[in-house]
Scaffold this motif. Structure first.
Motif, PDB file in Angstrom:
ATOM      1  N   VAL A   1       8.273   8.656   3.883  1.00 54.23           N
ATOM      2  CA  VAL A   1       8.502   7.262   4.291  1.00 54.23           C
ATOM      3  C   VAL A   1       9.339   6.493   3.282  1.00 54.23           C
ATOM      4  O   VAL A   1       9.978   5.505   3.628  1.00 54.23           O
ATOM      5  CB  VAL A   1       7.175   6.507   4.561  1.00 54.23           C
ATOM      6  N   TRP A   2       9.366   6.933   2.014  1.00 50.51           N
ATOM      7  CA  TRP A   2      10.127   6.225   0.994  1.00 50.51           C
ATOM      8  C   TRP A   2      11.566   6.707   0.912  1.00 50.51           C
ATOM      9  O   TRP A   2      12.352   6.155   0.143  1.00 50.51           O
ATOM     10  CB  TRP A   2       9.449   6.339  -0.369  1.00 50.51           C
TER      11      TRP A   2
ATOM     12  N   TRP B   1       0.664  -5.313  -4.020  1.00 51.18           N
ATOM     13  CA  TRP B   1      -0.312  -4.354  -3.521  1.00 51.18           C
ATOM     14  C   TRP B   1       0.345  -3.010  -3.215  1.00 51.18           C
ATOM     15  O   TRP B   1      -0.289  -1.976  -3.310  1.00 51.18           O
ATOM     16  CB  TRP B   1      -0.982  -4.870  -2.262  1.00 51.18           C
ATOM     17  N   HIS B   2       1.603  -3.040  -2.818  1.00 52.28           N
ATOM     18  CA  HIS B   2       2.286  -1.807  -2.431  1.00 52.28           C
ATOM     19  C   HIS B   2       3.197  -1.253  -3.525  1.00 52.28           C
ATOM     20  O   HIS B   2       3.854  -0.232  -3.314  1.00 52.28           O
ATOM     21  CB  HIS B   2       3.071  -2.031  -1.142  1.00 52.28           C
ATOM     22  N   ALA B   3       3.241  -1.872  -4.681  1.00 52.30           N
ATOM     23  CA  ALA B   3       4.125  -1.412  -5.756  1.00 52.30           C
ATOM     24  C   ALA B   3       3.711  -0.051  -6.297  1.00 52.30           C
ATOM     25  O   ALA B   3       4.545   0.701  -6.789  1.00 52.30           O
ATOM     26  CB  ALA B   3       4.166  -2.439  -6.882  1.00 52.30           C
ATOM     27  N   ASP B   4       2.435   0.278  -6.216  1.00 53.81           N
ATOM     28  CA  ASP B   4       1.947   1.551  -6.738  1.00 53.81           C
ATOM     29  C   ASP B   4       1.756   2.608  -5.654  1.00 53.81           C
ATOM     30  O   ASP B   4       1.109   3.630  -5.888  1.00 53.81           O
ATOM     31  CB  ASP B   4       0.625   1.342  -7.485  1.00 53.81           C
ATOM     32  N   ASP B   5       2.306   2.388  -4.473  1.00 53.29           N
ATOM     33  CA  ASP B   5       2.201   3.366  -3.399  1.00 53.29           C
ATOM     34  C   ASP B   5       2.895   4.661  -3.814  1.00 53.29           C
ATOM     35  O   ASP B   5       3.836   4.656  -4.607  1.00 53.29           O
ATOM     36  CB  ASP B   5       2.845   2.843  -2.118  1.00 53.29           C
ATOM     37  N   TYR B   6       2.445   5.754  -3.267  1.00 55.40           N
ATOM     38  CA  TYR B   6       3.078   7.047  -3.544  1.00 55.40           C
ATOM     39  C   TYR B   6       2.733   8.021  -2.437  1.00 55.40           C
ATOM     40  O   TYR B   6       1.853   7.773  -1.609  1.00 55.40           O
ATOM     41  CB  TYR B   6       2.629   7.615  -4.892  1.00 55.40           C
TER      42      TYR B   6
ATOM     43  N   ARG C   1      -1.317   3.977   0.236  1.00 59.81           N
ATOM     44  CA  ARG C   1      -0.694   2.872   0.948  1.00 59.81           C
ATOM     45  C   ARG C   1      -1.540   1.633   0.679  1.00 59.81           C
ATOM     46  O   ARG C   1      -2.623   1.497   1.224  1.00 59.81           O
ATOM     47  CB  ARG C   1      -0.638   3.125   2.454  1.00 59.81           C
ATOM     48  N   GLY C   2      -1.061   0.770  -0.194  1.00 60.15           N
ATOM     49  CA  GLY C   2      -1.865  -0.386  -0.588  1.00 60.15           C
ATOM     50  C   GLY C   2      -3.043   0.083  -1.410  1.00 60.15           C
ATOM     51  O   GLY C   2      -2.892   0.790  -2.385  1.00 60.15           O
TER      52      GLY C   2
ATOM     53  N   ARG D   1       8.033   7.503  -4.089  1.00 60.38           N
ATOM     54  CA  ARG D   1       7.486   6.184  -4.419  1.00 60.38           C
ATOM     55  C   ARG D   1       8.467   5.131  -3.930  1.00 60.38           C
ATOM     56  O   ARG D   1       9.667   5.380  -3.874  1.00 60.38           O
ATOM     57  CB  ARG D   1       7.318   6.027  -5.927  1.00 60.38           C
ATOM     58  N   PRO D   2       7.974   3.926  -3.648  1.00 63.31           N
ATOM     59  CA  PRO D   2       8.908   2.854  -3.286  1.00 63.31           C
ATOM     60  C   PRO D   2       9.718   2.408  -4.500  1.00 63.31           C
ATOM     61  O   PRO D   2       9.296   2.606  -5.648  1.00 63.31           O
ATOM     62  CB  PRO D   2       7.987   1.729  -2.795  1.00 63.31           C
TER      63      PRO D   2
END
Length: 160
Positions: free
Chosen positions: A135-136, A73-78, A94-95, A17-18
């Protein structure tokens, strides 16, 4: 980046996750503080006669709001990668877009692409499909992640 890697009963599960150190409420507070500060500075300059500054302060506040929306929008990416039981399952967010991929272990391979300045990308490929994972992770840990994926795929029956 919150990241976890676990192997249980022969099944590898990787989650990434980011980094979201502030959380939603913290992001709102920082955003409101920055916008209020920009408007106050613009108003102060307008009060001493430099009124053309005010539209730029409003534009700055608008740009800050746009940046906040993008980050939100991207805070919940995983991304979840699960290797086991004869398949590789990949779930990505992603978004607002959610992707799910499933590959057969014998046909899956890990590709580590080296880019300029020491950066790299980790990709899982199977049957003509290609999915970027990790990617994170910081760029210097992606090679290590690719090695773990390769090792587990080989142990599960793939030439990786």
């Amino acid at each position: 980046m919150p990241c976890s890697l676990a192997i249980e009963n022969g099944v590898l599960t990787a989650m990434g996750r980011p980094n979201d150190a502030l959380g939603r409420q913290g992001r709102i507070r920082v955003m409101v503080g920055l916008v209020v500060f920009a408007i106050l500075v613009g108003t102060a300059w307008a009060a001493i006669g430099a009124w053309p500054v005010l539209p730029f302060a409003g534009l700055e506040a608008l740009c800050l709001a746009g940046a906040w929306m993008f980050i939100s929008w991207h805070a919940d990416d995983y991304e979840y990668v699960v290797i086991g039981e004869g398949r590789v399952a990949i779930d990505l967010r992603r978004g607002r877009r959610i992707e799910r991929h499933a590959f057969q272990i014998p046909w899956t391979r890990v590709v580590l692409e080296q880019e300029e300045a020491g950066r790299c990308r980790v990709r899982l490929q199977s049957a003509g499909r290609d999915v970027e994972v990790g990617v994170w992770l910081p760029p210097d840990r992606r090679g290590e992640f690719a090695d773990v994926l390769r090792k587990h795929l080989r142990a599960s029956g793939s030439p990786a």
